[in-house]
Design an enzyme around this catalytic site. Structure first.
Site, mmCIF file in Angstrom:
data_model
loop_
_atom_site.group_PDB
_atom_site.id
_atom_site.type_symbol
_atom_site.label_atom_id
_atom_site.label_comp_id
_atom_site.label_asym_id
_atom_site.label_seq_id
_atom_site.Cartn_x
_atom_site.Cartn_y
_atom_site.Cartn_z
ATOM 1 N N PRO A 178 26.286 42.139 -5.693
ATOM 2 C CG PRO A 178 24.745 43.586 -4.816
ATOM 3 C CD PRO A 178 24.826 42.536 -5.748
ATOM 4 C CG HIS A 179 30.990 40.262 -4.078
ATOM 5 N ND1 HIS A 179 30.566 40.774 -5.215
ATOM 6 C CD2 HIS A 179 32.474 40.180 -4.166
ATOM 7 C CE1 HIS A 179 31.702 40.750 -6.030
ATOM 8 N NE2 HIS A 179 32.691 40.811 -5.419
ATOM 9 N N GLY A 180 31.204 41.499 -0.499
ATOM 10 C CA GLY A 180 32.191 42.217 0.220
ATOM 11 C C GLY A 180 33.530 42.423 -0.566
#
Length: 151
Positions: free
Chosen positions: A65-67
Site C-alpha cells: 500500500p502506498h499513495g
C-alpha cells in the site's frame, strides 16, 4: 534497502496484527506511516485512492500500500513500514499476510520495489518474511537483499 536507522525502524514493524478488511489493513498501514513521522495525515486517503485505481497486491502474500503520485507532497521522508497479518486479509481475491507500506519522495520507490522484488522472487525468503516472529528478522531479510545487490 532498509537499514535500522534509515527507511525501516523497529517502530514501523507490527507483527501478529489482524484486519477485518482490505480497507482496515490500508488504514493500519497508513496510521503506522503517520506514527513514524513519514507522512502527513493527508497521505492516508490517497492510499485508498491508489488501491481503488490499481491493486497493490504483488504476489507471495504481500501487498505494498502506498499513495498516489499526487500525494507525494504529503511525504515528509521516505520510509517503509511492515505489518504482518498471520490470519490473512482478502485483497480483492488474493490472500495477503504482509503489507509493506511505502512513503517515497521522487523516484526513490523504484529502488525500494526492486529490493522487495528480490525477496519475493525467493520463495523461502518470502515465507520467512511473512512468518517473521520479530522485527529484527524482518530487518535482516530486507537488508540482506540490498547487501547482495551492492556486491
Amino acid at each position: 534497502m532498509p537499514t535500522k536507522n534509515s527507511l525501516l525502524e523497529d517502530s514501523g514493524i507490527k507483527l501478529a496484527q489482524t484486519a477485518t478488511s482490505l480497507s482496515d489493513a490500508v488504514d493500519q498501514v497508513g496510521r503506522t506511516l503517520l506514527d513514524v513521522g513519514a507522512v502527513d495525515a493527508e497521505y492516508l486517503p490517497a492510499m485508498h485512492e491508489r488501491e481503488r485505481s490499481v491493486s497493490t497486491f504483488i504476489g507471495e502474500g504481500v501487498a505494498i500500500p502506498h499513495g498516489t503520485d499526487e500525494a507525494r507532497k504529503y511525504v515528509r521522508r521516505t520510509s517503509l513500514v511492515v505489518l504482518q497479518f498471520p490470519e490473512g486479509v482478502d485483497w480483492g481475491g488474493n490472500d495477503v499476510r504482509m503489507c509493506v507500506g511505502i512513503a517515497a519522495n521522487g523516484n526513490e520507490q523504484v529502488g525500494i520495489l526492486s529490493s522487495l522484488a528480490r525477496v519475493l522472487m525467493d520463495a523461502e525468503l518470502a515465507a520467512q518474511l511473512r512468518e517473521a516472529k520479530d522485527a529484527e528478522t524482518v530487518i535482516r531479510i530486507l537488508q540482506s537483499t540490498n547487501e547482495e545487490s551492492d556486491q
